[in-house]
Motif scaffolding. Sequence first.
Motif, short mmCIF file in Angstrom:
data_model
loop_
_atom_site.label_atom_id
_atom_site.label_comp_id
_atom_site.label_asym_id
_atom_site.label_seq_id
_atom_site.Cartn_x
_atom_site.Cartn_y
_atom_site.Cartn_z
N THR A 273 0.86 -1.17 0.00
CA THR A 273 0.00 0.00 0.00
C THR A 273 0.90 1.23 0.00
O THR A 273 2.03 1.18 0.49
CB THR A 273 -0.93 0.04 1.23
N ASP A 274 0.43 2.32 -0.54
CA ASP A 274 1.23 3.54 -0.57
C ASP A 274 1.13 4.29 0.75
O ASP A 274 0.05 4.39 1.35
CB ASP A 274 0.77 4.45 -1.71
N TYR A 275 2.28 4.76 1.18
CA TYR A 275 2.39 5.74 2.27
C TYR A 275 1.98 5.23 3.66
O TYR A 275 1.38 6.00 4.43
CB TYR A 275 1.58 6.98 1.94
N PRO A 276 2.30 4.02 4.05
CA PRO A 276 2.08 3.65 5.45
C PRO A 276 3.00 4.42 6.39
O PRO A 276 2.82 4.36 7.61
CB PRO A 276 2.37 2.15 5.48
N ALA A 277 3.97 5.16 5.82
CA ALA A 277 4.83 6.01 6.64
C ALA A 277 4.08 7.23 7.15
O ALA A 277 4.61 7.99 7.96
CB ALA A 277 6.06 6.45 5.86
N VAL A 357 -10.37 -2.43 8.43
CA VAL A 357 -10.69 -1.13 7.84
C VAL A 357 -9.54 -0.55 7.02
O VAL A 357 -9.74 0.35 6.21
CB VAL A 357 -11.11 -0.11 8.92
N ARG A 358 -8.31 -1.07 7.23
CA ARG A 358 -7.19 -0.53 6.45
C ARG A 358 -6.00 -1.48 6.54
O ARG A 358 -5.77 -2.10 7.58
CB ARG A 358 -6.77 0.85 6.99
N ILE A 359 -5.29 -1.60 5.42
CA ILE A 359 -4.03 -2.35 5.37
C ILE A 359 -2.90 -1.34 5.25
O ILE A 359 -2.95 -0.42 4.43
CB ILE A 359 -4.00 -3.32 4.18
N ASN A 360 -1.88 -1.51 6.08
CA ASN A 360 -0.70 -0.62 6.06
C ASN A 360 0.53 -1.49 5.87
O ASN A 360 1.07 -2.03 6.84
CB ASN A 360 -0.58 0.15 7.38
N ASN A 411 -8.67 1.64 -4.21
CA ASN A 411 -8.71 1.90 -2.77
C ASN A 411 -7.36 1.57 -2.17
O ASN A 411 -7.02 0.40 -2.01
CB ASN A 411 -9.82 1.05 -2.14
N ASN A 412 -6.59 2.58 -1.82
CA ASN A 412 -5.25 2.37 -1.28
C ASN A 412 -5.27 1.83 0.14
O ASN A 412 -4.25 1.35 0.63
CB ASN A 412 -4.46 3.68 -1.33
N TRP A 413 -6.40 1.92 0.83
CA TRP A 413 -6.51 1.33 2.17
C TRP A 413 -6.80 -0.16 2.10
O TRP A 413 -6.64 -0.87 3.09
CB TRP A 413 -7.64 2.01 2.95
#
Length: 457
Positions: A273-277, A357-360, A411-413
Amino acid sequence: MWMTTLARCALPTMLKRSSSVSACHFSRIGGRPELTVATSPTLSLYPTWWQLRGHGTQAPARMTSNPLGASTGVRHARALDQERQLEVEWEDGGQSLYPYTWLRDNCQCPVCTLQSAGARSLQLSQLDIHTGVDQVHVTDSSKVSILWPDHHTSEFDPEWLKKRCFSPAARQALQEELFLNERVYWDSELQIPTANFEEVLHDDKAALDWLLALRRVGIVYLKGASAEQGQVARLSQRIGFLRLTFYGHTFQVQDKPQANNLAYTSGDLNLHTDYPALHYPPGVQFLHCLRQADDGGESEVVDGFHMAERLRREDPEAFRTLSSLHIDFTDTGADYCDFMVQSKNRIIDVDSDGHVVRINFNNATRDSVLDLPLHQVQPFYSSLQAYVQLMTRPENMLTYKMEAGDIVTFNNWRLLHGRKSYMCHPGCVRHLEGGYLDWDVVMSCLRVLRKSVHGES
């Protein structure tokens, strides 16, 4: 029995839909059959459930379309002083209960509500949270009228009241209508919903279908954009506005010398995924293909929510580990400006009810700093590897290749995406333009479009 169209099975069930049969035809993208929207105004963007689901996936349970029945007429209303609740009996025989405090707090009169903004002007310090009721009656226009002990009068429209019933079924239905949280899980057999770029830009129905599919399926293909920069910005303006990040309002995905991101190389990109930082990563990503590679460069995507649920079933301990431990991510460099980003995120984010609800996850920006006790280090690695191995099984991963003018929106999440390595001839550089939006902006546009198309409040 399988539903005729995904629109009938996966769209919010409280949303009124045309009963006409969708007329669709199929094209091929990256060697896979894909659903394309034809020009008929009654079309759905969605493939049939069987076409969408692939082999072995399951449809989520459907909600009842109106848990309280179709009628909103009030037969009777009375005060239950001992319970401090208003009981409303509907013409269809159903009943609803409303706490006095909630009713007084949500008085819709011009003194208590700023009508032009739909915002509460009654201050909490002015609210008697132990208020009683002096009188209740149903007006000639079927509104419920309440006289309070301070001689203030509130009137409530029956449809407004019924929509806000406190029963579990009504609450669930309303939350689904507001947030559209049901998902359609998929695997490598997914046929990506596809629409025409210009129709999405200029037709509200096409734009609504696009965003509903994006919410439910997690990925939608748009065909027909010109192969020049600026189309990502045009598409974002249809919704609202782009999310500015340290890589700019938009970013150019090309093989660059001294690349400040693995995406800016020609090598393999693992699923991520993009931007988990960031503690709040962008929710939606657009990627527009301006020029494709001569060899390679195929895109790969996987349904991270589906894989998380599979992991929960197949390896509960691994799921518990990834959904409880906070892992460090970092991103350092210079682009739109100099940046040194640091975050702590759970690989699998769940809400208070345990729903994913979200993948990081981005292995490239997962920090070498690992803020865990020694005894949790090895279980973490074992759990993460189990999740990655599950996602990279061929039957779970969808592969496609973009062509010039294609825009993929996802969906990036939820989705993890990657790319195979590629080679380009001299003077022919693979070039994608990308941009991000927040889900709050996308959902706002979706609700506005829904009201425009269907006249819903």
